[in-house]
Design a protein around this motif. Structure first.
Motif, PDB file in Angstrom:
ATOM      1  N   SER A  89       0.835  -1.207   0.000  1.00 26.61           N
ATOM      2  CA  SER A  89       0.000   0.000   0.000  1.00 26.61           C
ATOM      3  C   SER A  89       0.868   1.254   0.000  1.00 26.61           C
ATOM      4  CB  SER A  89      -0.931   0.003   1.214  1.00 26.61           C
ATOM      5  OG  SER A  89      -0.183  -0.103   2.409  1.00 26.61           O
ATOM      6  N   GLU A  90       2.020   1.174   0.678  1.00 24.53           N
ATOM      7  CA  GLU A  90       2.941   2.321   0.713  1.00 24.53           C
ATOM      8  C   GLU A  90       3.492   2.609  -0.688  1.00 24.53           C
ATOM      9  OE1 GLU A  90       6.836   3.830   3.307  1.00 24.53           O
ATOM     10  OE2 GLU A  90       6.325   1.700   3.226  1.00 24.53           O
ATOM     11  N   GLU A  91       3.865   1.541  -1.407  1.00 22.88           N
ATOM     12  CA  GLU A  91       4.397   1.706  -2.768  1.00 22.88           C
ATOM     13  C   GLU A  91       3.338   2.271  -3.709  1.00 22.88           C
ATOM     14  OE1 GLU A  91       7.515  -2.047  -2.278  1.00 22.88           O
ATOM     15  OE2 GLU A  91       5.613  -2.328  -3.336  1.00 22.88           O
ATOM     16  N   LEU A  92       2.108   1.757  -3.583  1.00 22.82           N
ATOM     17  CA  LEU A  92       1.015   2.235  -4.436  1.00 22.82           C
ATOM     18  C   LEU A  92       0.660   3.688  -4.128  1.00 22.82           C
ATOM     19  CD1 LEU A  92      -1.289  -0.916  -4.458  1.00 22.82           C
ATOM     20  CD2 LEU A  92       0.053  -0.039  -6.372  1.00 22.82           C
ATOM     21  N   ASP A  93       0.637   4.031  -2.860  1.00 21.49           N
ATOM     22  CA  ASP A  93       0.329   5.416  -2.470  1.00 21.49           C
ATOM     23  C   ASP A  93       1.371   6.372  -3.044  1.00 21.49           C
ATOM     24  OD1 ASP A  93      -1.889   4.593  -1.096  1.00 21.49           O
ATOM     25  OD2 ASP A  93      -0.951   4.661   0.892  1.00 21.49           O
ATOM     26  N   TYR A  94       2.634   5.966  -2.962  1.00 19.16           N
ATOM     27  CA  TYR A  94       3.725   6.802  -3.490  1.00 19.16           C
ATOM     28  C   TYR A  94       3.554   6.988  -5.003  1.00 19.16           C
ATOM     29  CZ  TYR A  94       8.510   8.613  -4.010  1.00 19.16           C
ATOM     30  OH  TYR A  94       9.607   9.398  -4.272  1.00 19.16           O
ATOM     31  N   ALA A  95       3.263   5.871  -5.705  1.00 24.10           N
ATOM     32  CA  ALA A  95       3.102   5.933  -7.165  1.00 24.10           C
ATOM     33  C   ALA A  95       1.919   6.819  -7.546  1.00 24.10           C
ATOM     34  CB  ALA A  95       2.919   4.532  -7.730  1.00 24.10           C
ATOM     35  N   ARG A  96       0.817   6.690  -6.790  1.00 25.43           N
ATOM     36  CA  ARG A  96      -0.392   7.468  -7.101  1.00 25.43           C
ATOM     37  C   ARG A  96      -0.230   8.955  -6.783  1.00 25.43           C
ATOM     38  NH1 ARG A  96      -3.821   2.561  -4.476  1.00 25.43           N
ATOM     39  NH2 ARG A  96      -3.924   1.254  -6.360  1.00 25.43           N
ATOM     40  N   SER A  97       0.741   9.263  -5.922  1.00 31.15           N
ATOM     41  CA  SER A  97       0.966  10.671  -5.576  1.00 31.15           C
ATOM     42  C   SER A  97       1.755  11.413  -6.656  1.00 31.15           C
ATOM     43  CB  SER A  97       1.726  10.760  -4.242  1.00 31.15           C
ATOM     44  OG  SER A  97       3.079  10.336  -4.412  1.00 31.15           O
ATOM     45  N   ILE A  98       2.334  10.657  -7.607  1.00 34.40           N
ATOM     46  CA  ILE A  98       3.130  11.283  -8.669  1.00 34.40           C
ATOM     47  C   ILE A  98       2.198  11.874  -9.723  1.00 34.40           C
ATOM     48  CG2 ILE A  98       4.774  10.815 -10.546  1.00 34.40           C
ATOM     49  CD1 ILE A  98       6.024   8.674  -8.700  1.00 34.40           C
ATOM     50  N   ASN A  99       2.424  13.125 -10.056  1.00 30.83           N
ATOM     51  CA  ASN A  99       1.608  13.838 -11.047  1.00 30.83           C
ATOM     52  C   ASN A  99       1.707  13.148 -12.410  1.00 30.83           C
ATOM     53  OD1 ASN A  99       0.214  15.677 -12.588  1.00 30.83           O
ATOM     54  ND2 ASN A  99       1.328  17.467 -11.832  1.00 30.83           N
ATOM     55  N   GLN A 100       0.579  12.913 -13.058  1.00 32.55           N
ATOM     56  CA  GLN A 100       0.562  12.248 -14.368  1.00 32.55           C
ATOM     57  C   GLN A 100       0.791  13.229 -15.526  1.00 32.55           C
ATOM     58  OE1 GLN A 100       0.233   8.720 -15.228  1.00 32.55           O
ATOM     59  NE2 GLN A 100       0.927   8.709 -13.107  1.00 32.55           N
ATOM     60  N   GLU A 101       1.077  14.467 -15.195  1.00 31.27           N
ATOM     61  CA  GLU A 101       1.475  15.468 -16.200  1.00 31.27           C
ATOM     62  C   GLU A 101       2.924  15.855 -15.924  1.00 31.27           C
ATOM     63  OE1 GLU A 101      -0.611  16.457 -18.592  1.00 31.27           O
ATOM     64  OE2 GLU A 101      -2.297  15.299 -17.788  1.00 31.27           O
ATOM     65  N   VAL A 102       3.683  16.218 -16.992  1.00 30.44           N
ATOM     66  CA  VAL A 102       5.083  16.605 -16.790  1.00 30.44           C
ATOM     67  C   VAL A 102       5.149  17.902 -15.990  1.00 30.44           C
ATOM     68  CG1 VAL A 102       5.853  15.460 -18.899  1.00 30.44           C
ATOM     69  CG2 VAL A 102       5.234  17.883 -18.975  1.00 30.44           C
ATOM     70  N   ASP A 103       6.205  18.057 -15.234  1.00 32.48           N
ATOM     71  CA  ASP A 103       6.417  19.239 -14.403  1.00 32.48           C
ATOM     72  C   ASP A 103       6.875  20.401 -15.294  1.00 32.48           C
ATOM     73  OD1 ASP A 103       7.085  21.117 -12.554  1.00 32.48           O
ATOM     74  OD2 ASP A 103       8.560  19.899 -11.482  1.00 32.48           O
ATOM     75  N   GLU A 104       6.012  21.382 -15.478  1.00 29.93           N
ATOM     76  CA  GLU A 104       6.316  22.516 -16.363  1.00 29.93           C
ATOM     77  C   GLU A 104       7.597  23.226 -15.939  1.00 29.93           C
ATOM     78  OE1 GLU A 104       4.676  23.531 -19.128  1.00 29.93           O
ATOM     79  OE2 GLU A 104       3.268  21.857 -18.991  1.00 29.93           O
ATOM     80  N   ALA A 105       7.856  23.253 -14.634  1.00 30.77           N
ATOM     81  CA  ALA A 105       9.025  23.982 -14.139  1.00 30.77           C
ATOM     82  C   ALA A 105      10.336  23.351 -14.591  1.00 30.77           C
ATOM     83  CB  ALA A 105       8.979  24.040 -12.616  1.00 30.77           C
ATOM     84  N   ASP A 106      10.332  22.045 -14.879  1.00 36.34           N
ATOM     85  CA  ASP A 106      11.580  21.370 -15.250  1.00 36.34           C
ATOM     86  C   ASP A 106      11.847  21.394 -16.758  1.00 36.34           C
ATOM     87  OD1 ASP A 106      13.854  19.812 -14.145  1.00 36.34           O
ATOM     88  OD2 ASP A 106      13.125  18.291 -15.537  1.00 36.34           O
ATOM     89  N   ILE A 107      10.881  21.843 -17.548  1.00 33.44           N
ATOM     90  CA  ILE A 107      11.065  21.841 -19.009  1.00 33.44           C
ATOM     91  C   ILE A 107      12.256  22.706 -19.402  1.00 33.44           C
ATOM     92  CG2 ILE A 107      10.015  22.514 -21.215  1.00 33.44           C
ATOM     93  CD1 ILE A 107       7.325  21.626 -20.077  1.00 33.44           C
ATOM     94  N   LYS A 108      12.459  23.804 -18.688  1.00 28.15           N
ATOM     95  CA  LYS A 108      13.549  24.730 -19.033  1.00 28.15           C
ATOM     96  C   LYS A 108      14.934  24.083 -18.872  1.00 28.15           C
ATOM     97  CE  LYS A 108      13.926  26.997 -14.465  1.00 28.15           C
ATOM     98  NZ  LYS A 108      12.921  26.176 -13.753  1.00 28.15           N
ATOM     99  N   ASN A 109      15.008  22.991 -18.090  1.00 21.14           N
ATOM    100  CA  ASN A 109      16.286  22.298 -17.891  1.00 21.14           C
ATOM    101  C   ASN A 109      16.537  21.215 -18.941  1.00 21.14           C
ATOM    102  OD1 ASN A 109      16.745  23.768 -15.475  1.00 21.14           O
ATOM    103  ND2 ASN A 109      15.359  22.366 -14.377  1.00 21.14           N
ATOM    104  N   ARG A 110      15.650  21.141 -19.920  1.00 17.74           N
ATOM    105  CA  ARG A 110      15.730  20.083 -20.932  1.00 17.74           C
ATOM    106  C   ARG A 110      15.733  20.672 -22.343  1.00 17.74           C
ATOM    107  NH1 ARG A 110      14.161  15.020 -18.886  1.00 17.74           N
ATOM    108  NH2 ARG A 110      13.803  15.122 -16.642  1.00 17.74           N
ATOM    109  N   ILE A 111      16.247  19.871 -23.277  1.00 18.30           N
ATOM    110  CA  ILE A 111      16.158  20.263 -24.688  1.00 18.30           C
ATOM    111  C   ILE A 111      14.781  19.845 -25.189  1.00 18.30           C
ATOM    112  CG2 ILE A 111      17.060  19.825 -27.004  1.00 18.30           C
ATOM    113  CD1 ILE A 111      19.844  19.688 -25.763  1.00 18.30           C
ATOM    114  N   ASP A 112      14.045  20.817 -25.737  1.00 20.19           N
ATOM    115  CA  ASP A 112      12.649  20.594 -26.143  1.00 20.19           C
ATOM    116  C   ASP A 112      12.600  19.997 -27.551  1.00 20.19           C
ATOM    117  OD1 ASP A 112       9.958  20.649 -26.651  1.00 20.19           O
ATOM    118  OD2 ASP A 112       9.640  22.618 -25.734  1.00 20.19           O
ATOM    119  N   LEU A 113      12.183  18.745 -27.624  1.00 20.81           N
ATOM    120  CA  LEU A 113      12.100  18.031 -28.913  1.00 20.81           C
ATOM    121  C   LEU A 113      10.650  17.755 -29.306  1.00 20.81           C
ATOM    122  CD1 LEU A 113      14.910  15.340 -28.264  1.00 20.81           C
ATOM    123  CD2 LEU A 113      15.160  17.530 -29.444  1.00 20.81           C
TER     124      LEU A 113
END
Length: 692
Positions: free
Chosen positions: A217-241
Motif C-alpha cells: 500500500s505504501e508503494e502504491l500510495d507513493y506511485a499514485r501521488s506522482i503527477n501524471q502530467e510533466v512538471d512545467e518547471a523542469d522543461i527549461k532544464n531540458r532540450i525541447d524536442l
C-alpha cells in the motif's frame, strides 16, 4: 565487547564457559551488561566463531577442525559437504551425522576423522543457511505435495492450520520445524487456490520462486501521488524536442513503452535519436519505489501476464512514452556515417511528444512497400525507410566486428479473450524488430563508452569467454556431420560466425545455434568492464529499458549525476553500492528467466494436451543417457525415454548419441525423426513422445 568475550571463552576452562560463568568472569552485574553479553555471544555464534554445545557451554571453533560448505545429500541418506575452499577435499557425511540438514543447505562441519588416501569424514554441527525455507504444493490429508515431490521428505501441515484448508488446494507453507526425521512440520502462509483453477500453475511458479507480484500500500500510495502530467518547471532544464518527428515502435499489446526513435539526414550522414523514458526523474534514490525496483530487479513476463517492476501509474502512465502526450526523456543523439561509424554524439535530458505508437507489423509493411499502410503513415514513411537503410549499415558493421547473431527460435502464444491458448507459433523476427534492436545496441554502446572514458564508477553489461570444452565438442560434432572444413575450436567471434554460417539452412541449424548458446557464459552486470564477447563490444551497458530493468534506471541516475549535473565525485560507498546492485540485478534477472521458462514449458504442455496420440516430425535436439529430446517446428520439446525404444540402447557420451545394441542404429543430434505424443504433464511442463 565481542573481542573480550571471545578471548575469555578461548582462555577459560570448559566449566567456566556457560552464560552465568562468563558473566561472573567478566564482572557483569547489571541488566544492561547482561544484554550486551547475550548480544556478543549471539553475534559470535552467528559468525561461526564460537559454538554452544548441548550442555550450554561455549567453545571456540578451531578453523583446522571446522569448515563450511554446501551439503550434497544423496538418495540413500548420506552426503558430502562441498567445501567453500575449492582446493579442500569434499567431506563425507554419514547418514547418522547429517543433523537436521537437507539437500543444498549451507552448513558448519566438524572433521571427525581422516580415512585412507586422504579422504575426510565429518559431522554437521549446524545449518547456517537453509536452501528450502518454504514449500508450495497440493494439500491432501495433512500433507503438502510439491510439484517435484521427493518421497524422502514428508511436509506435514501443523494441526492448527489444517482446518483452514481443504484437500486439493494449492498452498504455500513455511517449514517451522526441520527435526532429524524425514517429517518436516510446516505452517500455512497462503492458500493459492484449487489445483484445477485456471492459470494456477503460474501462481505456483510465483509462490515457489518468491516473486514479488503485489505492491504494498505504501508503494502504491507513493506511485499514485506522482503527477501524471510533466512538471512545467523542469522543461527549461531540458532540450525541447516536442516539435520533432519522434515515434515509438513496439508490439501490438505493449503498454510499458521505454523507447522512441527519430532520424534525419545531414549531408550523407544519418542523425539517429534514441529517446528513453526518464524513469530516474520520478524514482528518486532511496525512495519507496527505488527500494521496490531494487528488490524486484526486473519485470517478469509470464505467458500472457506480466509482473511489472514498477506500478502501472509509472510503467503504463507518466513514464511510458505514449503517443501525443509530453514525456520526459534522456536522449542519445548520434551522427553516423554511411560506413556505420559514430563520429559525433550528445547525451542530454529532453522532453518529447511521440507522434505515433507504431507497431512492428505496420513498420514491416512500410519497409515492404505496402501501399495502404505507407499511405496511412505518409508523414513518417520516408523516415522509416531511412531507418531501414541505417539498420542494414549497423548490422553489417557488427558482423565485421565479429558480433554473433544467434538465430534463436522463440515461441509465440495467441490467446483467446478468456486466456485460453488458441495457437502456438514461431515468433517472427523481421526487419522492424531488427531495426529497433540495432538502434538500442548502438545507443547502449555509445553511453557505455562515454562513461568508460570518464573513468568513473558505472554499471556495465559484460559477457565473458565461452566454455572451451563445450565449443570443442561442437566442432567435433560438425566433423561427424561433414561441416568442419576450415573450422577450429578457437573462441574467436569470427570462428563462431563461421560455424553458424556453415549450418545455416541445414537440419542442424537450430541444434547448433542452441548448443553454441549453451556454451556461452551468461551475460551479467558488473562494475569491472571486461567487454561483451557475444556482441564484440569493448564497452556496453543497458540504457534503453529503465521501466522494466533496474540497471537501466541506475545508468540514467549516473548519467544525470556525471553528465547533466557535471558532478564527478564518488567514494568507496558509491563503488560498494554499484557492486551490490550489479550482483542483485544479475541474480533477479536469472530468477526471472527461470520463471519465464518454466511458465513457457507449462503453457506448451497445456497447448499440446489436445494432440495426445497424434504424430509429429521433429529434430533430435539433445541426447542423454536416459533418452533423447525431440523438438517440433513450433518449439515444443519432448522426451523419448530410453525405456520406450524397441531395443536396448547404449549411450555414447563422447559423441552424444544413442546406439541400438542389436540393430546398431544411431540416433544423433540434428536428425529428423517421427514421434507420437503419448503423455503431457501440464503442472510439470513435461511432454513425452514415443519414437515411430
Amino acid at each position: 565487547m565481542k573481542k573480550e568475550v571471545y578471548n575469555k571463552i578461548k582462555k577459560s576452562s570448559y566449566k567456566d564457559r556457560t552464560l552465568i560463568s562468563l558473566a561472573g568472569l567478566l564482572h557483569i552485574d547489571s541488566e544492561e551488561g547482561f544484554n550486551k553479553l547475550n548480544k556478543a555471544l549471539y553475534s559470535l555464534t552467528k559468525e561461526s566463531k564460537i559454538l554452544r554445545d548441548k550442555d550450554g557451554h561455549y567453545n571456540v571453533i578451531q578453523s583446522k577442525d571446522f569448515v563450511k560448505g554446501k551439503f550434497d545429500l544423496k538418495y540413500k541418506g548420506y552426503g558430502f559437504i562441498i567445501v567453500d575452499d575449492e582446493t579442500h577435499p569434499d567431506i563425507f557425511i554419514p547418514k547418522t551425522e547429517k543433523n537436521t540438514a537437507m539437500d543444498q543447505d549451507y552448513c558448519l562441519v566438524e572433521i571427525t576423522r581422516e580415512k585412507a588416501r586422504g579422504k575426510l569424514e565429518g559431522r554437521i554441527i549446524k545449518v547456517l543457511e537453509r536452501n528450502i525455507t518454504h514449500v508450495v504444493g497440493e494439500y491432501y490429508n495433512e500433507q503438502i505435495f510439491p510439484k517435484n515431490y521427493d518421497n524422502d521428505v514428508v511436509y506435514k501441515l501443523r494441526k492448527e492450520d489444517r482446518k483452514k484448508v481443504t484437500n486439493h488446494q494449492l498452498i504455500k507453507a513455511k517449514i517451522t520445524r526441520y527435526g532429524r526425521t524425514f517429517i518436516k512440520e510446516c505452517g500455512l502462509v497462503e492458500i493459492l487456490g484449487s489445483v484445477d483453477d485456471k492459470d494456477i500453475e503460474i501462481k505456483e511458479v510465483i509462490a515457489r520462486h518468491n516473486l514479488l507480484d503485489k505492491f504494498t500500500s505504501e508503494e502504491l500510495d507513493y506511485a499514485r501521488s506522482i503527477n501524471q502530467e510533466v512538471d512545467e518547471a523542469d522543461i527549461k532544464n531540458r532540450i525541447d524536442l516536442r516539435t520533432e518527428t519522434i515515434f515509438t515502435i513496439d508490439g501490438e499489446y505493449t503498454k510499458d513503452i521505454d523507447d522512441a526513435v527519430s532520424i534525419k539526414k545531414k549531408n550523407d550522414n544519418y542523425i539517429l535519436g534514441v529517446h528513453i523514458a526518464d524513469v530516474s526523474y520520478y524514482v528518486k534514490e532511496d525512495s519507496v519505489l527505488d527500494k521496490c525496483a531494487y528488490n524486484r530487479g526486473t519485470s517478469v513476463y509470464l505467458a500472457n501476464s506480466v509482473i511489472p517492476m514498477l506500478p502501472k501509474e509509472l510503467s503504463n502512465g507518466i513514464c511510458s512514452l505514449n503517443p501525443r502526450v509530453d514525456r520526459f526523456t534522456q536522449t542519445c543523439e548520434m551522427e553516423i556515417t554511411k560506413k556505420g561509424e559514430v563520429i559525433n554524439y550528445s547525451i542530454y535530458p529532453s522532453i518529447i511528444n511521440s507522434k505515433y505508437k507504431m507497431t512492428y507489423t505496420n513498420v514491416n509493411k512500410i519497409l515492404e512497400n505496402d501501399e495502404e499502410i505507407t499511405k496511412e503513415y505518409a508523414d513518417i514513411a520516408s523516415d522509416i525507410m531511412l531507418m531501414g537503410e541505417l539498420r542494414q549499415i549497423l548490422s553489417n558493421v557488427r558482423e565485421k566486428m565479429g558480433s554473433i547473431n544467434f538465430e534463436t527460435i522463440e515461441p509465440k502464444f495467441i490467446f483467446d479473450d478468456d486466456g485460453s491458448i488458441k495457437e502456438l507459433k514461431v515468433r517472427e523476427r523481421q526487419d522492424a524488430e531488427k531495426l529497433i534492436e540495432e538502434f538500442m545496441l548502438v545507443a547502449n554502446q555509445v553511453v557505455a563508452t562515454h562513461v568508460f572514458n570518464m573513468k568513473l564508477p558505472f554499471i556495465y553489461r559484460i559477457h565473458e569467454l565461452p566454455n572451451q570444452e563445450k565449443l570443442s565438442n561442437i566442432v567435433k560434432m560438425l566433423e561427424r556431420f561433414g561441416y568442419s572444413e576450415g573450422l577450429d575450436d578457437n573462441t574467436t567471434q569470427f570462428n563462431l560466425q563461421t560455424i553458424l554460417k556453415k549450418v545455416e539452412g541445414t537440419l542442424y541449424e537450430k541444434v547448433i545455434n542452441m548448443l553454441l548458446l549453451r556454451s556461452m557464459a551468461k551475460a551479467r552486470y558488473a562494475m569491472d568492464n571486461v567487454g561483451h564477447y557475444g556482441l564484440a563490444f569493448d564497452n556496453y551497458t543497458h540504457f534503453t529499458s529503465p521501466i522494466r530493468r533496474y540497471p537501466d534506471l541506475i545508468v540514467h541516475r549516473f548519467l544525470r549525476k556525471y553528465v547533466f549535473n557535471n558532478n564527478k565525485s564518488y567514494d568507496d560507498e558509491t563503488k560498494a553500492k554499484l557492486d551490490d546492485i550489479s550482483k542483485q540485478t544479475s541474480k533477479t534477472e536469472r530468477e526471472a528467466m527461470i520463471c519465464e521458462r518454466e511458465v513457457m514449458d507449462m503453457k506448451k504442455a497445456e497447448y499440446m494436451e489436445q494432440f495426445i496420440n497424434q504424430e509429429f516430425t521433429g529434430i533430435i535436439s539433445s541426447v542423454m543417457k536416459f533418452g533423447m529430446f525431440v523438438e517440433l517446428p513450433n518449439t515444443v520439446e519432448g522426451l523419448v525415454h530410453i525405456s520406450t525404444f524397441d531395443e536396448d540402447m547404449e549411450y555414447d557420451e563422447t559423441n552424444l548419441m544413442l546406439i541400438g545394441n542389436y540393430t546398431k542404429k544411431q540416433y544423433n543430434i540434428g536428425e529428423e525423426v517421427k514421434v507420437k505424443l503419448v503423455k503431457v504433464n501440464r503442472l510439470l511442463g513435461k511432454i513425452d513422445f514415443e519414437l515411430i
